[in-house]
Design an enzyme around this catalytic site. Sequence first.
Site, PDB file in Angstrom:
ATOM      1  N   HIS A  56       0.854  -1.191   0.000  1.00  0.00           N
ATOM      2  CA  HIS A  56       0.000   0.000   0.000  1.00  0.00           C
ATOM      3  C   HIS A  56       0.886   1.237   0.000  1.00  0.00           C
ATOM      4  O   HIS A  56       2.032   1.199   0.486  1.00  0.00           O
ATOM      5  CB  HIS A  56      -0.878   0.029   1.251  1.00  0.00           C
ATOM      6  CG  HIS A  56      -1.991  -0.956   1.241  1.00  0.00           C
ATOM      7  ND1 HIS A  56      -3.108  -0.807   2.022  1.00  0.00           N
ATOM      8  CD2 HIS A  56      -2.178  -2.112   0.555  1.00  0.00           C
ATOM      9  CE1 HIS A  56      -3.935  -1.813   1.827  1.00  0.00           C
ATOM     10  NE2 HIS A  56      -3.387  -2.623   0.940  1.00  0.00           N
ATOM     11  N   GLU A  58       0.908   3.906   1.824  1.00  0.00           N
ATOM     12  CA  GLU A  58       1.376   4.331   3.143  1.00  0.00           C
ATOM     13  C   GLU A  58       2.549   3.491   3.623  1.00  0.00           C
ATOM     14  O   GLU A  58       3.538   4.014   4.140  1.00  0.00           O
ATOM     15  CB  GLU A  58       0.251   4.232   4.189  1.00  0.00           C
ATOM     16  CG  GLU A  58      -0.964   5.057   3.884  1.00  0.00           C
ATOM     17  CD  GLU A  58      -2.062   4.259   3.180  1.00  0.00           C
ATOM     18  OE1 GLU A  58      -1.778   3.602   2.144  1.00  0.00           O
ATOM     19  OE2 GLU A  58      -3.208   4.309   3.653  1.00  0.00           O
ATOM     20  N   CYS A  86      -6.341   2.038   5.839  1.00  0.00           N
ATOM     21  CA  CYS A  86      -6.972   0.774   6.214  1.00  0.00           C
ATOM     22  C   CYS A  86      -6.398   0.310   7.568  1.00  0.00           C
ATOM     23  O   CYS A  86      -5.488   0.937   8.098  1.00  0.00           O
ATOM     24  CB  CYS A  86      -6.702  -0.267   5.125  1.00  0.00           C
ATOM     25  SG  CYS A  86      -4.984  -0.847   5.091  1.00  0.00           S
ATOM     26  N   CYS A  89      -2.508  -0.258   7.429  1.00  0.00           N
ATOM     27  CA  CYS A  89      -1.736   0.981   7.344  1.00  0.00           C
ATOM     28  C   CYS A  89      -1.853   1.801   8.618  1.00  0.00           C
ATOM     29  O   CYS A  89      -0.869   2.390   9.071  1.00  0.00           O
ATOM     30  CB  CYS A  89      -2.174   1.788   6.129  1.00  0.00           C
ATOM     31  SG  CYS A  89      -1.759   0.930   4.576  1.00  0.00           S
TER      32      CYS A  89
END
Length: 163
Positions: A56, A58, A86, A89
Amino acid sequence: MDVFKKDRTYMLEALVEAQKAATLGEVPIGAVIVYQDVIIARAHNLRETTQNATTHAELLAIQQACAKVGSWRLEDMTLYVTLEPCPMCAGAILQSRIPRVVYGARDVKAGCVDSLYRLLNDPRFNHECEVTEGIHSEECSAILTNFFRSLREQKKNQKRTLE
């Protein structure tokens, strides 16, 4: 430059990263990490490219920032991300001790900063974050909406071609 103006400026940089993801066929989410008014890390989603669920935006930005400063503690930094983080993260944000998170659009299906849970502000954890939401929210939402609309249209066209 005041905080609101900085937030808008850095969120535009996160949107640049989101556009890079879209160009690759990735869900268009971008992130940047800022330390002392300098972007020290920038990333975008790469799950499809890497076939790795943990890539992801992040997490990739956090990894870059840790490498840059030589520490897992990212104190005195701000993470800008186009979509509400999410659970994975949000956990990484807490673990890396980022004190401030700024995000653009809410994620009503998986957001764990405000939408489903409030992980970054749960006093039961040993770290909490200041959170600012809604910076360039329309642009952050639009890039996602347009991406998924285009994806649905492509699938519909492929189905028609096969008939």
